[in-house]
Design a protein around this motif. Structure first.
Motif, PDB file in Angstrom:
ATOM      1  N   ALA A  24      32.380  48.341  35.955  1.00 23.01           N
ATOM      2  CA  ALA A  24      31.480  47.380  35.293  1.00 23.01           C
ATOM      3  C   ALA A  24      32.103  45.982  35.270  1.00 23.01           C
ATOM      4  CB  ALA A  24      31.143  47.848  33.881  1.00 23.01           C
ATOM      5  N   ASP A  25      33.394  45.897  34.964  1.00 22.90           N
ATOM      6  CA  ASP A  25      34.081  44.599  34.966  1.00 22.90           C
ATOM      7  C   ASP A  25      34.183  44.050  36.386  1.00 22.90           C
ATOM      8  OD1 ASP A  25      34.484  44.587  32.214  1.00 22.90           O
ATOM      9  OD2 ASP A  25      36.443  45.560  32.372  1.00 22.90           O
ATOM     10  N   GLY A  26      34.493  44.922  37.336  1.00 21.73           N
ATOM     11  CA  GLY A  26      34.596  44.495  38.727  1.00 21.73           C
ATOM     12  C   GLY A  26      33.293  43.899  39.225  1.00 21.73           C
ATOM     13  N   LYS A  27      32.184  44.551  38.925  1.00 20.74           N
ATOM     14  CA  LYS A  27      30.876  44.048  39.366  1.00 20.74           C
ATOM     15  C   LYS A  27      30.562  42.703  38.717  1.00 20.74           C
ATOM     16  CE  LYS A  27      26.043  45.190  39.939  1.00 20.74           C
ATOM     17  NZ  LYS A  27      24.976  46.170  39.770  1.00 20.74           N
ATOM     18  N   ARG A  28      30.808  42.599  37.418  1.00 18.75           N
ATOM     19  CA  ARG A  28      30.537  41.342  36.705  1.00 18.75           C
ATOM     20  C   ARG A  28      31.360  40.191  37.283  1.00 18.75           C
ATOM     21  NH1 ARG A  28      33.280  39.037  32.913  1.00 18.75           N
ATOM     22  NH2 ARG A  28      34.513  40.886  32.407  1.00 18.75           N
ATOM     23  N   LEU A  29      32.642  40.439  37.540  1.00 16.73           N
ATOM     24  CA  LEU A  29      33.509  39.384  38.069  1.00 16.73           C
ATOM     25  C   LEU A  29      33.168  39.058  39.524  1.00 16.73           C
ATOM     26  CD1 LEU A  29      36.812  40.502  36.364  1.00 16.73           C
ATOM     27  CD2 LEU A  29      35.504  38.426  35.860  1.00 16.73           C
ATOM     28  N   TYR A  30      32.809  40.064  40.300  1.00 13.15           N
ATOM     29  CA  TYR A  30      32.351  39.842  41.679  1.00 13.15           C
ATOM     30  C   TYR A  30      31.124  38.930  41.685  1.00 13.15           C
ATOM     31  CZ  TYR A  30      29.862  40.987  46.033  1.00 13.15           C
ATOM     32  OH  TYR A  30      29.160  40.923  47.206  1.00 13.15           O
ATOM     33  N   MET A  78      40.884  42.718  39.536  1.00 12.29           N
ATOM     34  CA  MET A  78      41.987  43.559  39.084  1.00 12.29           C
ATOM     35  C   MET A  78      41.898  43.769  37.577  1.00 12.29           C
ATOM     36  SD  MET A  78      43.569  44.013  41.963  1.00 12.29           S
ATOM     37  CE  MET A  78      45.188  44.643  41.495  1.00 12.29           C
ATOM     38  N   ALA A  79      42.469  44.865  37.092  1.00 14.06           N
ATOM     39  CA  ALA A  79      42.520  45.116  35.649  1.00 14.06           C
ATOM     40  C   ALA A  79      43.172  43.910  34.977  1.00 14.06           C
ATOM     41  CB  ALA A  79      43.309  46.386  35.365  1.00 14.06           C
ATOM     42  N   GLY A  80      42.570  43.433  33.917  1.00 11.52           N
ATOM     43  CA  GLY A  80      43.104  42.282  33.199  1.00 11.52           C
ATOM     44  C   GLY A  80      42.535  40.953  33.645  1.00 11.52           C
ATOM     45  N   ASP A  81      41.808  40.921  34.769  1.00 13.43           N
ATOM     46  CA  ASP A  81      41.167  39.670  35.184  1.00 13.43           C
ATOM     47  C   ASP A  81      40.075  39.312  34.194  1.00 13.43           C
ATOM     48  OD1 ASP A  81      42.712  39.263  37.455  1.00 13.43           O
ATOM     49  OD2 ASP A  81      41.255  40.150  38.826  1.00 13.43           O
ATOM     50  N   SER A  82      39.822  38.012  34.079  1.00 16.71           N
ATOM     51  CA  SER A  82      38.793  37.546  33.150  1.00 16.71           C
ATOM     52  C   SER A  82      37.928  36.500  33.835  1.00 16.71           C
ATOM     53  CB  SER A  82      39.448  36.948  31.902  1.00 16.71           C
ATOM     54  OG  SER A  82      40.134  35.757  32.248  1.00 16.71           O
ATOM     55  N   ASP A  83      36.909  36.072  33.122  1.00 21.55           N
ATOM     56  CA  ASP A  83      36.013  35.050  33.660  1.00 21.55           C
ATOM     57  C   ASP A  83      36.771  33.766  34.018  1.00 21.55           C
ATOM     58  OD1 ASP A  83      33.637  36.585  33.470  1.00 21.55           O
ATOM     59  OD2 ASP A  83      33.547  36.173  31.327  1.00 21.55           O
ATOM     60  N   SER A  84      37.860  33.494  33.319  1.00 28.03           N
ATOM     61  CA  SER A  84      38.622  32.273  33.585  1.00 28.03           C
ATOM     62  C   SER A  84      39.325  32.308  34.937  1.00 28.03           C
ATOM     63  CB  SER A  84      39.640  32.026  32.473  1.00 28.03           C
ATOM     64  OG  SER A  84      40.619  33.043  32.461  1.00 28.03           O
ATOM     65  N   THR A  85      39.402  33.470  35.544  1.00 32.67           N
ATOM     66  CA  THR A  85      40.040  33.625  36.860  1.00 32.67           C
ATOM     67  C   THR A  85      39.104  33.204  37.990  1.00 32.67           C
ATOM     68  OG1 THR A  85      41.124  35.580  35.949  1.00 32.67           O
ATOM     69  CG2 THR A  85      41.272  35.299  38.301  1.00 32.67           C
ATOM     70  N   VAL A  86      37.816  33.343  37.764  1.00 34.23           N
ATOM     71  CA  VAL A  86      36.816  33.243  38.831  1.00 34.23           C
ATOM     72  C   VAL A  86      36.671  31.841  39.399  1.00 34.23           C
ATOM     73  CG1 VAL A  86      34.371  33.542  39.322  1.00 34.23           C
ATOM     74  CG2 VAL A  86      35.572  35.245  37.970  1.00 34.23           C
ATOM     75  N   ALA A  87      36.365  30.857  38.572  1.00 32.68           N
ATOM     76  CA  ALA A  87      36.074  29.504  39.063  1.00 32.68           C
ATOM     77  C   ALA A  87      37.251  28.877  39.814  1.00 32.68           C
ATOM     78  CB  ALA A  87      35.613  28.605  37.925  1.00 32.68           C
TER      79      ALA A  87
END
Length: 149
Positions: free
Chosen positions: A100-106, A34-43
């Motif tokens: 681009a952000d969606g792919k990186r976070l996926y 989602m818009a505003g998600d960051s790498d800290s959301t993933v793990a």
């Protein structure tokens, strides 16, 4: 991030009529950054899903995780989980992360699951995919990392 988790007996994903990922017993995870998600959301999301106790133990109670069962996961990107249908009949997707952000976070999410020793198969980000699955239970869980308003 948003995720729709389904406990499955088996699943596969196809692109252009070619199977690119398949699992036996485990989880299908449809995921959307989602818009505003960051790498800290993933793990944290990956860890929560890997430890989610939605598989039956010997007594038939949901007390086992995909890690406990040795199952696998099939992760499929699905930006339509960001659909906003509050106004009109056509869904809006402005709350989804930019491609681009969606792919990186996926991809980071997939790696986070792998780092937890979960066997992972994937779809293809941005592709037109056909997902075939046998939902077990059925058990379907919705997760959203956004804090409630």
């Amino acid at each position: 991030m948003r995720a729709l988790i389904q406990r499955v007996s088996s699943a596969e994903v196809r692109v252009a009529d070619t199977c690119i990922g398949a699992i036996g017993p485990g989880l299908v995870i449809l995921v959307c950054a989602m818009a505003g998600d960051s790498d800290s959301t993933v793990a944290p999301l990956a860890a929560k899903i890997a430890k989610l106790k939605i598989f039956s133990d010997e007594a038939g109670k949901m007390n086992r995780s995909v890690l406990d069962t040795g199952g696998a996961v099939l992760v499929v990107s699905q930006f339509t989980l960001a659909a906003d249908i509050r106004s009109g009949n056509r869904p809006g997707f402005s709350h989804a992360a930019a491609p681009a952000d969606g792919k990186r976070l996926y991809e980071a999410f997939v790696h986070a699951l792998s780092d937890l020793s979960v066997p992972v198969e994937t779809g293809e980000f941005g592709a037109d995919m056909a997902v075939h699955l046998i939902n077990d239970g059925p058990v379907t869980i919705w997760m959203d990392t956004a804090k409630p308003a």
